[in-house]
Motif scaffolding. Structure first.
Motif, mmCIF file in Angstrom:
data_model
loop_
_atom_site.group_PDB
_atom_site.id
_atom_site.type_symbol
_atom_site.label_atom_id
_atom_site.label_comp_id
_atom_site.label_asym_id
_atom_site.label_seq_id
_atom_site.Cartn_x
_atom_site.Cartn_y
_atom_site.Cartn_z
ATOM 1 N N PRO A 176 0.637 -1.171 0.045
ATOM 2 C CA PRO A 176 0.189 -0.112 0.000
ATOM 3 C C PRO A 176 0.972 1.195 0.114
ATOM 4 N N THR A 177 2.003 1.342 0.752
ATOM 5 C CA THR A 177 2.719 2.491 0.498
ATOM 6 C C THR A 177 3.458 2.901 -0.850
ATOM 7 N N GLU A 178 3.535 1.698 -1.734
ATOM 8 C CA GLU A 178 4.055 1.880 -3.143
ATOM 9 C C GLU A 178 3.033 2.521 -3.710
ATOM 10 N N SER A 190 -8.958 11.735 11.339
ATOM 11 C CA SER A 190 -9.302 11.507 9.938
ATOM 12 C C SER A 190 -7.920 11.153 9.270
ATOM 13 N N VAL A 191 -8.495 10.704 7.971
ATOM 14 C CA VAL A 191 -7.225 10.471 6.979
ATOM 15 C C VAL A 191 -7.143 11.436 5.776
ATOM 16 N N LEU A 236 -7.638 12.043 -7.728
ATOM 17 C CA LEU A 236 -6.373 11.481 -7.185
ATOM 18 C C LEU A 236 -6.340 11.744 -5.696
ATOM 19 N N SER A 237 -6.916 12.863 -5.336
ATOM 20 C CA SER A 237 -6.950 13.104 -4.022
ATOM 21 C C SER A 237 -7.813 12.285 -3.024
ATOM 22 N N VAL A 297 -7.181 4.812 -0.297
ATOM 23 C CA VAL A 297 -6.048 3.835 -0.238
ATOM 24 C C VAL A 297 -5.615 3.897 1.377
ATOM 25 N N GLU A 298 -5.597 4.960 1.940
ATOM 26 C CA GLU A 298 -4.737 5.358 3.326
ATOM 27 C C GLU A 298 -6.074 4.641 4.272
ATOM 28 N N ALA A 299 -7.153 5.070 4.056
ATOM 29 C CA ALA A 299 -8.180 4.523 4.989
ATOM 30 C C ALA A 299 -8.377 3.048 4.943
#
Length: 155
Positions: free
Chosen positions: A10-12, A104-105, A114-115, A121-123
């Motif tokens: 996920p970080t990539e 919050s994320v 994309l935002s 993706v982070e959540a």
């Protein structure tokens, strides 16, 4: 082998989202393959079919919002703001709490879709349960210099 077909963590994927200039159907499909656990094959769910239609019509922002609604029903969009050429997006589990109490994320990008996808993706990464055994692990060996001592005073 293309870059999209390689397995990534996920970080990539978050780095790729930050560096991307725009959304494509292939990129959004890759995000769905890597992050979505609830997304059924096309045709098995009306929500999944809606996301597929939005991807086909290149409605990237609506597709990102529908994906958040489908995959993260407990998360809600807390804030979308545009400032100095960037979109800021915040997702939250408890939108009614004040900002300083809420966890919050947040994500930002020059492109709104994309935002939203970066925040998604982070959540999703935060919401993924850690795989832990049902029984806690015990250290296999004690320190060789360890010697138990009774410290109770019985006198």
């Amino acid at each position: 082998m293309s870059l999209l077909s390689e397995p990534q963590n996920p970080t990539e994927l978050g780095d790729r989202l930050r560096k991307a200039h725009g959304v494509t159907a292939e990129f959004l499909s890759e995000i769905i393959r890597q992050t979505c656990r609830r997304f059924p094959p096309t045709g098995q769910s009306s929500n999944a079919a809606r996301v597929a239609r939005l991807i086909q019509s290149e409605a990237w922002t609506d597709a990102a919002l529908a994906l958040i609604n489908l995959e993260l029903p407990q998360w809600q969009v807390r804030r979308i703001a545009y400032d100095q050429g960037e979109w800021y997006c915040a997702l939250s589990r408890q939108r009614e709490l004040p900002d300083w109490l809420d966890q919050s994320v947040e994500a930002r990008h020059a492109d709104l879709a994309l935002s939203l996808l970066s925040a998604f993706v982070e959540a999703q990464r935060i919401s993924t349960p850690l795989s832990r055994p049902s029984v806690p692990a015990v250290r296999p060996d004690a320190d060789p210099l360890y010697e138990p001592v009774c410290s109770d005073n019985f006198g």
